[in-house]
Design a protein around this motif. Structure first.
Motif, short mmCIF file in Angstrom:
data_model
loop_
_atom_site.label_atom_id
_atom_site.label_comp_id
_atom_site.label_asym_id
_atom_site.label_seq_id
_atom_site.Cartn_x
_atom_site.Cartn_y
_atom_site.Cartn_z
N LEU A 162 34.94 -11.27 -80.28
CA LEU A 162 34.73 -9.96 -80.90
C LEU A 162 34.66 -8.87 -79.82
O LEU A 162 35.22 -7.78 -79.99
CB LEU A 162 33.45 -9.97 -81.73
CG LEU A 162 33.43 -10.84 -82.98
CD1 LEU A 162 32.09 -10.71 -83.69
CD2 LEU A 162 34.56 -10.46 -83.94
N ARG A 163 33.96 -9.16 -78.73
CA ARG A 163 33.84 -8.17 -77.66
C ARG A 163 35.20 -7.88 -77.04
O ARG A 163 35.56 -6.71 -76.83
CB ARG A 163 32.87 -8.66 -76.59
CG ARG A 163 32.76 -7.70 -75.40
CD ARG A 163 31.79 -8.20 -74.35
NE ARG A 163 32.16 -9.48 -73.79
CZ ARG A 163 33.14 -9.65 -72.89
NH1 ARG A 163 33.88 -8.61 -72.48
NH2 ARG A 163 33.41 -10.85 -72.41
N GLU A 164 35.97 -8.93 -76.76
CA GLU A 164 37.27 -8.73 -76.12
C GLU A 164 38.22 -7.97 -77.03
O GLU A 164 39.02 -7.14 -76.55
CB GLU A 164 37.86 -10.08 -75.72
CG GLU A 164 37.08 -10.75 -74.58
CD GLU A 164 37.61 -12.12 -74.23
OE1 GLU A 164 38.37 -12.69 -75.06
OE2 GLU A 164 37.26 -12.64 -73.15
N ARG A 165 38.16 -8.24 -78.35
CA ARG A 165 39.02 -7.49 -79.27
C ARG A 165 38.67 -6.01 -79.29
O ARG A 165 39.52 -5.16 -79.54
CB ARG A 165 38.91 -8.07 -80.68
CG ARG A 165 39.54 -9.45 -80.85
CD ARG A 165 39.60 -9.86 -82.30
NE ARG A 165 39.92 -11.27 -82.44
CZ ARG A 165 39.08 -12.19 -82.91
NH1 ARG A 165 37.88 -11.83 -83.34
NH2 ARG A 165 39.44 -13.45 -82.98
N SER A 166 37.41 -5.70 -79.06
CA SER A 166 36.98 -4.29 -79.06
C SER A 166 37.36 -3.58 -77.77
O SER A 166 37.26 -2.35 -77.68
CB SER A 166 35.46 -4.21 -79.25
OG SER A 166 34.77 -4.61 -78.07
N GLY A 167 37.78 -4.35 -76.74
CA GLY A 167 38.14 -3.76 -75.46
C GLY A 167 36.94 -3.43 -74.60
O GLY A 167 37.07 -2.71 -73.60
N MET A 168 35.79 -3.96 -74.93
CA MET A 168 34.55 -3.65 -74.22
C MET A 168 34.25 -4.73 -73.18
O MET A 168 34.48 -5.91 -73.42
CB MET A 168 33.40 -3.54 -75.22
CG MET A 168 32.13 -2.94 -74.66
SD MET A 168 30.89 -2.68 -75.97
CE MET A 168 31.75 -1.42 -76.94
N THR A 169 33.74 -4.33 -72.03
CA THR A 169 33.33 -5.29 -71.01
C THR A 169 31.92 -5.78 -71.32
O THR A 169 31.18 -5.17 -72.09
CB THR A 169 33.34 -4.67 -69.61
OG1 THR A 169 32.32 -3.66 -69.54
CG2 THR A 169 34.69 -4.05 -69.30
N ALA A 170 31.55 -6.90 -70.67
CA ALA A 170 30.20 -7.42 -70.85
C ALA A 170 29.15 -6.43 -70.35
O ALA A 170 28.08 -6.29 -70.94
CB ALA A 170 30.05 -8.76 -70.12
N SER A 171 29.46 -5.71 -69.27
CA SER A 171 28.53 -4.71 -68.74
C SER A 171 28.34 -3.58 -69.75
O SER A 171 27.20 -3.12 -69.97
CB SER A 171 29.06 -4.15 -67.42
OG SER A 171 29.10 -5.15 -66.43
N GLU A 172 29.42 -3.12 -70.35
CA GLU A 172 29.33 -2.03 -71.33
C GLU A 172 28.55 -2.46 -72.56
O GLU A 172 27.72 -1.71 -73.07
CB GLU A 172 30.74 -1.57 -71.72
CG GLU A 172 31.50 -0.88 -70.60
CD GLU A 172 32.97 -0.67 -70.92
OE1 GLU A 172 33.59 0.19 -70.29
OE2 GLU A 172 33.50 -1.39 -71.81
#
Length: 283
Positions: free
Chosen positions: A21-31
């Motif tokens: 889900l995070r990768e599909r959103s284009g968000m990094t783990a830090s963000e």
């Protein structure tokens, strides 16, 4: 709380789905961590299954990742929280981890499909049949280790007998049906057990005769475990080093299609039952 050292397959799957889900959103783990007041290490531990996540935080993560699939989110919440101690936990430390993961996957599935070409499905084996198989293991198991594995296999079969029995489809090649483990008496008892189990409403036992010739998936042992939503389905394959678990969308679709093809090659339920009876009579 320190990170888990040995997360279960279910805990790892929850983390894997959150990572998707995070990768599909284009968000990094830090963000993602910054938005939730956590650091990157915390998000990484959640995604590896080494750290738990509450239902509230899971929903917050899904919102952060712009996931609007309510069915998926609700299904993921069932994977959260502290680990409930189930029956297979008593075998932790005495059996390979892959066997415990298999029991966990079967227990939480809503439907199971399997295909076997050289061995009979574990959920349909008698104790005597299973004992012979484990007794032939390499490296050789001690009598106590054999009995431990037999007991674990018999308890796994509870999913077919509980108050709401698991829908179960087993596609078995004639080669597996004709293998003689433990002599004629054990073999006859095992075939009789297959016939008896095939008469249960929740069990579809389908045989592929030799005369069908070549077919897709020959030589593979496949278990397809359906989750509460399609995204949480799991494929388990037997490998020389232990069970391999697959959950990528393309992999799931491929094995669904493979099992569908194998079902098309098999006899229907009634003819499969008669086929097994004929093999038993010929012994």
């Amino acid at each position: 709380m320190p990170p888990r050292t040995a997360p279960t397959a279910r805990q790892q799957r929850l983390g894997s789905e959150l990572r998707k889900l995070r990768e599909r959103s284009g968000m990094t783990a830090s963000e993602a961590g910054a938005l939730l007041g956590a650091d990157q290490a915390r998000i990484s531990n959640i995604e590896s299954g080494r750290a738990g996540v509450s239902t509230q935080r899971l929903r917050a993560l899904a919102h952060t990742y712009d996931c609007a699939d309510r069915q998926l989110i609700d299904a993921l919440t069932t994977l959260t929280g502290s680990r409930t101690r189930h029956w297979w936990e008593e075998y932790r430390g005495s059996l390979p981890r892959g066997l415990l993961d298999l029991a966990e996957i079967e227990h939480h599935a809503v439907e199971l499909r399997t295909a076997q070409t050289s061995l009979l499905p574990g959920l349909l084996q008698t104790a005597d049949h299973a004992r012979v198989i484990f007794g032939q293991g390499v490296p050789t198991l001690t009598p106590q280790e054999v009995e431990h594995r037999v007991a674990h296999r018999m308890k796994r079969q509870g999913v077919l007998h509980r108050r709401t029995p698991m829908p179960y489809t087993a596609i078995v090649h004639e080669a597996a049906l004709r293998m003689r483990f433990g002599g004629l008496e054990t073999t006859r008892a095992q075939l009789g057990h297959l016939v008896e189990m095939s008469e249960r409403e929740n069990v579809r036992l389908l045989a592929i005769p030799f005369e069908r010739g070549e077919f897709p998936g020959a030589g593979q042992t496949i278990l397809y475990a359906s989750g509460p939503v399609a995204q949480l389905d799991t494929v388990q394959l037997d490998q020389p080093h232990g069970p391999a678990l697959l959950d990528a969308a393309a992999q799931l679709a491929g094995y669904q299609a493979l099992l569908d093809r194998m079902e098309e090659m098999a006899l229907d339920r009634a003819r499969s039952r008669d086929f097994i009876r004929a093999i038993a009579r010929a012994l």
